[in-house]
Design an enzyme around this catalytic site. Structure first.
Site, short mmCIF file in Angstrom:
data_model
loop_
_atom_site.label_atom_id
_atom_site.label_comp_id
_atom_site.label_asym_id
_atom_site.label_seq_id
_atom_site.Cartn_x
_atom_site.Cartn_y
_atom_site.Cartn_z
N HIS A 54 0.84 -1.19 0.00
CA HIS A 54 0.00 0.00 0.00
C HIS A 54 0.87 1.25 0.00
O HIS A 54 2.08 1.18 0.29
CB HIS A 54 -0.92 -0.01 1.20
N GLU A 56 1.10 3.87 1.98
CA GLU A 56 1.73 4.23 3.26
C GLU A 56 2.94 3.34 3.52
O GLU A 56 4.00 3.81 3.97
CB GLU A 56 0.74 4.06 4.42
N CYS A 89 -2.30 -1.17 7.31
CA CYS A 89 -1.28 -0.12 7.31
C CYS A 89 -1.20 0.64 8.63
O CYS A 89 -0.16 1.24 8.93
CB CYS A 89 -1.56 0.88 6.19
N ALA A 159 -20.23 8.24 -29.09
CA ALA A 159 -19.63 9.11 -30.09
C ALA A 159 -20.70 9.37 -31.14
O ALA A 159 -21.18 8.44 -31.79
CB ALA A 159 -18.41 8.45 -30.73
N LEU A 209 -12.26 -4.71 -29.33
CA LEU A 209 -12.46 -4.13 -27.99
C LEU A 209 -11.17 -4.14 -27.19
O LEU A 209 -11.16 -4.41 -25.98
CB LEU A 209 -13.58 -4.86 -27.23
N ARG A 212 -5.66 0.60 -27.78
CA ARG A 212 -4.56 0.87 -28.70
C ARG A 212 -3.88 2.20 -28.39
O ARG A 212 -3.93 3.16 -29.16
CB ARG A 212 -5.07 0.81 -30.14
#
Length: 371
Positions: A54, A56, A89, A159, A209, A212
């Site tokens: 983690h 920390e 942590c 789109a 799918l 790129r």
């Protein structure tokens, strides 16, 4: 410079560190940490991926004995429970000798929420919480949704032309938006755990799918296919990508086709039926159980409408090209049946916009009716 201003300065550094691991930490959150002493940065760290140390732990290990009497800035409350692969942590923070802990947000995980802070305060450490909390919550919006509901955070990406069209009457859709917008779309794939499309998109476009862009990561491919019409030669079933392919169907789907799909490496998931189609909410529950924390929908007209109607969409990202397609027979970005009343329309909140190349990118969060 006031203490609050200084705290914000170092917390922004921690947030930028956390951001480096976007799309790589699932099902864990993105976390950054900075250790500061006498106005000097001693060390930095961020959680790179699930199973690795983690933030920390990384920062405190680098700081060593220099952490004694220092302040550690952490974008998320230090955990106080043992995870699947990593220890808590909070004990590390206590052992380090830091004098002060500044936290951006309390961990929404019910197993942690406030527990880490209480342990630190009980040990006499000065803890400040809520510094740049809004920014931290936005950074980890997917983790928050997943850990509190068990469901993935869903982004709907569209789109379209200026008049809301995604394809001509003949089905031509490549390319409505420009290259810069398409690059941005691939960046969205890179940071989401999974990408979801409907079977019509597979039959029409036969997409891979994949992502790129340089150092890009392919998301898990999820195909919504009620009747298992997906061809066995579809690109999403080919093993050119390391990413899994999940085909979601309903009970009663042909067992022979299921076996064939599994033979080529696909995972077939059976979900509840809603009006004869895959129940998207049930699918999201199952994906959430697989530790899939975020889903990007890049579907066609019908899957887009179904996703919004089912209430699974959290955020919409819409790329609008400076183009007018016109005509009632061209394909609208949202299919289905229109609402009877304007009050039934989907509203977006916290809307932002910017140009990506020649196209306008609009981002907004779905406003819940009961919110």
């Amino acid at each position: 410079m006031t203490q609050l201003t200084l705290d914000e300065k170092y917390m922004r550094m921690a947030l930028r560190l956390a951001e480096k691991a976007r799309g790589r930490t699932s099902p864990n959150p993105m976390v950054g940490a900075v250790v500061v002493k006498a106005g000097k940065i001693i060390s930095r760290g961020f959680h790179r991926r699930a199973g690795e140390p983690h933030a920390e732990a990384m920062a405190l290990k680098k700081a060593g004995k220099a952490a004694q009497g220092a302040t550690i800035y952490v974008t998320l409350e230090p955990c106080s429970h043992t995870g699947k692969r990593t220890p808590p942590c909070t004990p590390l923070v206590l052992q380090s000798g830091v004098q002060r802990v500044v936290v951006a947000m309390i961990d929404p995980n019910p197993r942690v929420s406030g527990g880490g802070i209480k342990s630190l305060q009980k040990a006499g450490i000065d803890v400040i919480a809520g510094v740049l909390e809004a920014e931290a919550r936005k950074l980890n919006e997917a983790f928050i949704k997943h850990i509190t509901t068990g469901m993935p955070f869903v982004t709907l990406k569209i789109a379209q032309t200026l008049d809301g069209k995604i394809a001509t009457a003949s089905g031509e859709s490549k390319w409505i938006t420009g290259e810069k917008a398409r690059e941005e779309g691939h960046r969205l794939r890179n940071i989401n755990d999974a990408i979801l499309v409907g079977i019509n998109t597979v039959l029409t476009d036969d997409p891979s799918l994949t992502t790129r862009i340089p150092q890009g990561r392919d998301p898990i491919r999820v195909i919504v296919d009620t009747h298992l019409r997906i061809p066995l030669h579809a690109k999403v079933l080919k093993r050119k990508s390391q990413a899994r392919t999940i085909v979601a169907t309903v009970a009663g789907a042909p067992k022979s086709k299921i076996k064939k799909l599994e033979a080529v490496g696909a995972e077939v998931v059976t979900v509840k039926s809603a009006k004869g189609r895959v129940d998207l909410r049930d699918l999201m529950r199952k994906l959430g159980n697989m530790d899939i924390m975020s889903v990007l929908i890049e579907g066609g007209s019908e899957i887009n409408a179904s996703a919004l109607k089912s209430g699974i969409v959290d955020k919409a990202v819409i790329f609008i090209a400076p183009m007018l397609m016109t005509g009632r027979d061209s394909l609208c970005s949202l299919g289905g049946v229109s609402p009877v009343k304007l009050s039934q329309a989907v509203s977006l909140a916290n809307v932002t916009s910017r140009f990506v190349g020649q196209d306008l990118m609009i981002v907004g969060y779905v406003r819940r009716k009961n919110a």
